[in-house]
Design an enzyme around this catalytic site. Sequence first.
Site, PDB file in Angstrom:
ATOM      1  N   ASP A 169      29.620  48.345  47.839  1.00 15.14           N
ATOM      2  CA  ASP A 169      30.218  46.747  48.716  1.00 15.14           C
ATOM      3  C   ASP A 169      30.808  46.200  49.915  1.00 15.14           C
ATOM      4  O   ASP A 169      29.887  45.183  50.496  1.00 15.14           O
ATOM      5  CB  ASP A 169      32.189  46.410  47.752  1.00 15.14           C
ATOM      6  CG  ASP A 169      31.965  46.536  46.028  1.00 15.14           C
ATOM      7  OD1 ASP A 169      30.536  47.007  45.639  1.00 15.14           O
ATOM      8  OD2 ASP A 169      32.764  46.526  45.687  1.00 15.14           O
ATOM      9  N   CYS A 211      40.105  85.751  47.819  1.00 11.50           N
ATOM     10  CA  CYS A 211      41.092  84.656  47.937  1.00 11.50           C
ATOM     11  C   CYS A 211      40.175  85.022  49.811  1.00 11.50           C
ATOM     12  O   CYS A 211      40.064  86.235  50.395  1.00 11.50           O
ATOM     13  CB  CYS A 211      42.142  85.142  48.846  1.00 11.50           C
ATOM     14  SG  CYS A 211      43.048  83.915  49.954  1.00 11.50           S
ATOM     15  N   LYS A 230      43.281  41.229  43.097  1.00 10.18           N
ATOM     16  CA  LYS A 230      41.700  41.085  42.819  1.00 10.18           C
ATOM     17  C   LYS A 230      40.836  42.306  42.185  1.00 10.18           C
ATOM     18  O   LYS A 230      40.625  43.125  42.884  1.00 10.18           O
ATOM     19  CB  LYS A 230      41.301  40.269  44.270  1.00 10.18           C
ATOM     20  CG  LYS A 230      39.531  40.177  43.746  1.00 10.18           C
ATOM     21  CD  LYS A 230      38.328  39.590  45.082  1.00 10.18           C
ATOM     22  CE  LYS A 230      37.429  39.487  44.145  1.00 10.18           C
ATOM     23  NZ  LYS A 230      36.270  40.092  43.588  1.00 10.18           N
ATOM     24  N   ARG A 272      30.101  37.840  31.716  1.00  9.37           N
ATOM     25  CA  ARG A 272      29.826  36.353  32.562  1.00  9.37           C
ATOM     26  C   ARG A 272      28.550  36.377  32.610  1.00  9.37           C
ATOM     27  O   ARG A 272      28.395  35.071  32.525  1.00  9.37           O
ATOM     28  CB  ARG A 272      30.068  36.699  33.821  1.00  9.37           C
ATOM     29  CG  ARG A 272      29.820  35.915  34.674  1.00  9.37           C
ATOM     30  CD  ARG A 272      30.875  35.702  36.300  1.00  9.37           C
ATOM     31  NE  ARG A 272      30.297  36.691  36.908  1.00  9.37           N
ATOM     32  CZ  ARG A 272      30.942  36.700  38.105  1.00  9.37           C
ATOM     33  NH1 ARG A 272      31.779  36.014  38.679  1.00  9.37           N
ATOM     34  NH2 ARG A 272      30.965  38.092  38.675  1.00  9.37           N
ATOM     35  N   LEU A 297      33.855  33.748  42.806  1.00  8.76           N
ATOM     36  CA  LEU A 297      34.597  32.983  44.511  1.00  8.76           C
ATOM     37  C   LEU A 297      34.429  33.138  45.383  1.00  8.76           C
ATOM     38  O   LEU A 297      33.611  34.247  46.096  1.00  8.76           O
ATOM     39  CB  LEU A 297      36.021  33.959  43.858  1.00  8.76           C
ATOM     40  CG  LEU A 297      37.148  34.085  43.283  1.00  8.76           C
ATOM     41  CD1 LEU A 297      38.101  35.270  43.174  1.00  8.76           C
ATOM     42  CD2 LEU A 297      38.157  32.800  43.060  1.00  8.76           C
ATOM     43  N   GLU A 335      39.764  40.318  34.177  1.00  6.50           N
ATOM     44  CA  GLU A 335      38.788  41.685  34.255  1.00  6.50           C
ATOM     45  C   GLU A 335      39.280  42.983  33.584  1.00  6.50           C
ATOM     46  O   GLU A 335      39.823  43.284  32.787  1.00  6.50           O
ATOM     47  CB  GLU A 335      39.638  41.559  35.557  1.00  6.50           C
ATOM     48  CG  GLU A 335      38.342  42.363  36.446  1.00  6.50           C
ATOM     49  CD  GLU A 335      37.473  41.806  37.243  1.00  6.50           C
ATOM     50  OE1 GLU A 335      37.321  39.981  37.113  1.00  6.50           O
ATOM     51  OE2 GLU A 335      36.612  41.978  37.466  1.00  6.50           O
TER      52      GLU A 335
HETATM   53  S1  IVH Z   1      40.514  33.568  39.200  1.00  7.26           S
HETATM   54  C1  IVH Z   1      36.239  30.701  38.377  1.00  7.26           C
HETATM   55  N1  IVH Z   1      40.842  35.814  39.421  1.00  7.26           N
HETATM   56  O1  IVH Z   1      36.290  38.408  40.504  1.00  7.26           O
HETATM   57  C2  IVH Z   1      37.031  32.185  39.121  1.00  7.26           C
HETATM   58  N2  IVH Z   1      38.614  36.269  40.167  1.00  7.26           N
HETATM   59  O2  IVH Z   1      35.007  37.627  43.106  1.00  7.26           O
HETATM   60  C3  IVH Z   1      38.375  32.379  39.432  1.00  7.26           C
HETATM   61  N3  IVH Z   1      38.427  38.427  39.644  1.00  7.26           N
HETATM   62  O3  IVH Z   1      34.700  36.236  38.745  1.00  7.26           O
HETATM   63  C4  IVH Z   1      38.348  33.876  38.843  1.00  7.26           C
HETATM   64  N4  IVH Z   1      40.848  39.468  39.940  1.00  7.26           N
HETATM   65  O4  IVH Z   1      35.924  37.952  38.028  1.00  7.26           O
HETATM   66  C5  IVH Z   1      40.476  35.402  39.235  1.00  7.26           C
HETATM   67  N5  IVH Z   1      43.088  37.741  39.894  1.00  7.26           N
HETATM   68  C6  IVH Z   1      41.636  37.191  39.946  1.00  7.26           C
HETATM   69  C7  IVH Z   1      41.196  38.184  39.510  1.00  7.26           C
HETATM   70  C8  IVH Z   1      39.361  37.498  40.018  1.00  7.26           C
HETATM   71  C9  IVH Z   1      39.571  39.356  39.355  1.00  7.26           C
HETATM   72  C10 IVH Z   1      36.991  38.694  39.585  1.00  7.26           C
HETATM   73  C11 IVH Z   1      36.504  37.229  38.844  1.00  7.26           C
HETATM   74  C12 IVH Z   1      35.705  36.719  39.949  1.00  7.26           C
HETATM   75  C13 IVH Z   1      35.186  37.573  40.654  1.00  7.26           C
HETATM   76  C14 IVH Z   1      34.825  37.344  42.295  1.00  7.26           C
END
Ligand code: IVH
Length: 708
Positions: A38, A417, A118, A139, A86, A173
């Site tokens: 990543d 050992c 996240k 997605r 995001l 998720e």
């Molecule tokens: S809200 C419009 N909340 O992160 C998208 N996303 O890198 C709003 N993700 O596409 C998403 N944890 O798949 C949201 N607590 C969280 C999240 C989360 C992981 C993912 C999601 C998003 C991606 C973006």
Amino acid sequence: MTTSAALIVDAPSYARAVDTAVDAAAAYYAGGTSPLDDDAYDRLVREIAAWEAAHPDQVLPRSPTGKVAGGAAEGDVPHTVPMLSLDNVFSAEEFTAWTASLARRIGRDVTRFAVGPKLDGLAVAARYTEGRLTRLITRGDGTAGEDVSHAIGTVEGLPERLTEPVTLEVRGEVLMTTAQFTYANEVRTGHGGQPFANPRNAAAGTLRARERAYTVPMTFFGYGLLALPDTDPATADRLGALTYGELMSLTGELGVHTSARTAAADIVAESAERVLERVAEVAAIRAELPFGIDGVVVKADLAADRHAAGSGSRAPRWAVAYKLPAAEKITRLLDVEWNVGRTGIIAPRAVLEPVVLDGSTITYATLHNPADITRRDLRLGDPVMVLRAGDVIPRVQAPVAHLRTGAERPIEFPARCPRCGSDIDRREERWRCSQGRTCHLVASLAYAVGRDQLDIEGLGSTRIVQLVDAGLVTDLADLFTLRRDQLLALERMGETSTDNLLAAIGRAKQRPLSRVLCALGVRGTGRSISRRIARHFATMDRIRAADAAAMQRVDGIGPEKAAAIVSELVVLAPLVDKLVAAGVSMTEPGATPPPDGETVTGDTADGDTGTGDGGAAGATAPAPGGPLAGMRVVVTGAMTGPLERLSRNEMNELVERAGGRSSSSVSRKTSLVVAGEGAGSKRAKAEELGVRLATPDEFAVLVGDFLG
Ligand code: IVH
């Protein structure tokens, strides 16, 4: 071996970088066989963006900067509302800049943010028709995704029926918890498959796989709730008006799992400062979470703010991901070392090609035991995914099987050992030298005399090596019969040091039983369990007379641990006898032993009526008294005032002397949090849960009678 971002110097190198990023993103979203981790991906995309900013006329349409992340996988089910990505921020400054631009856009400051984990998995949309889960869609490219409804029933937290017959879409998720990941790789390699490199890849591969001979569970976390075309208008209006916090409560009430009950739960922050504090708190507990996160998502909580901000084509403007430093990277497993610990456990350790993770260079990582190496199909020379979060010791997650070259070799397990050449006891998963504690006597003694155990000042490792080499000490008890002339004969031991050491050893004879027990290094026990055992039985004689059933009555000891402790104590019996003969005290002050001859077999206070199997040692702990009776107490931060000199272990001892139970994490069950200077996440958690807080001074007054 981590691929670093290519330096983009001209149009061809820019085009190559775009291709690399596009391929990596496609692989990432399609089941995870990306050669970039990543961190490397993020750096590459930032470099691409920088070059594009300088050459706006040469931007390639396929560039990953312009579109929905992961837009490579073609799907066949259209999303009713695009599934966006995001935007990321990487620092407090970038976050503050984001809040400022949001405020400019909507014409006011946002004063309520929802801040949550996240989750490091895959985004899915779960469609419910009249309360029934009818379709599960990935997605994909954001406008359409793949139908993965075959996975319904294998994702925990995503019920096939909601608690109400509503029609709506839950977004969230899908991921594997650490335990689910371990299980998945075990099953997969057991079926002759290649292990997944990390939980994210495992979830991606598992979600999309059809017709596997086995099923492995995954976990869902909901983070969005939206209306579908068939949703009745009243419900649709209601969903549109709720705060993010209310949406999540509703999600939970409908029976869908959210982050709510985790330590990283979404909270509402009423200022940007509080958001940053929460980011730090979540980062601090990241390593302890049973699932992977790669950042913290910050969202405008109020519906009005979200509507006013709106969304761009790639990401909403009302939310942002605050990325945490990469916790995992790919490197190479160069070697496996076998080290013997203080109890004789032979533990494998991975020697890695050095890699910078979360700011420090990693060259070693833990591997658990030989069986675990076999289960995960690790080989020498393997490209491996290494995980490090917070201060925990880095861990090899799994081999990255698709990057293998074919030159990997099997890992050899020791036949004897590696320290002393004795036989290895392989009866348990963790191998042990048949010499046990004697094998690495120096380590075992250094632990025993440490500050939290017998606390013998002036007896460091160098001194211990000297004593062992001179043949003066062959076990812990020998320390207590050392003579002045023997010590004086050692190099660099003058009269003063000798007298000081003898005095320190003399003081150690008077330590409470809990300390002695801990010093023995009984496998399966640490400081806290040792204290509980000592308080429960009050004397070493009673501990030794206890059978597994009696041992199990100690708070926190289950059947397996009870049996292991009892058998360890049998092995340690000669040493304990020797310690007693040398005058080491074997009682726990303040813990009243039950009347002699009493054959109580159950801790009735716990509702355990006993079954008469406790034998002669079925001692009941004294009725708990003291100002903290029945309380669970967490100590955090630096102590001040009368408690200033107490170590954390000594504070925990104090809590237990005063009748309480010490614990290291704050939950709804916690009765009191003693918060000293610099207390951070635990204090915040206590405030959030409404748990009573005390300063060190207040606490000192409360337990004054028990201060030693
Ligand atoms: S809200 C419009 N909340 O992160 C998208 N996303 O890198 C709003 N993700 O596409 C998403 N944890 O798949 C949201 N607590 C969280 C999240 C989360 C992981 C993912 C999601 C998003 C991606 C973006």
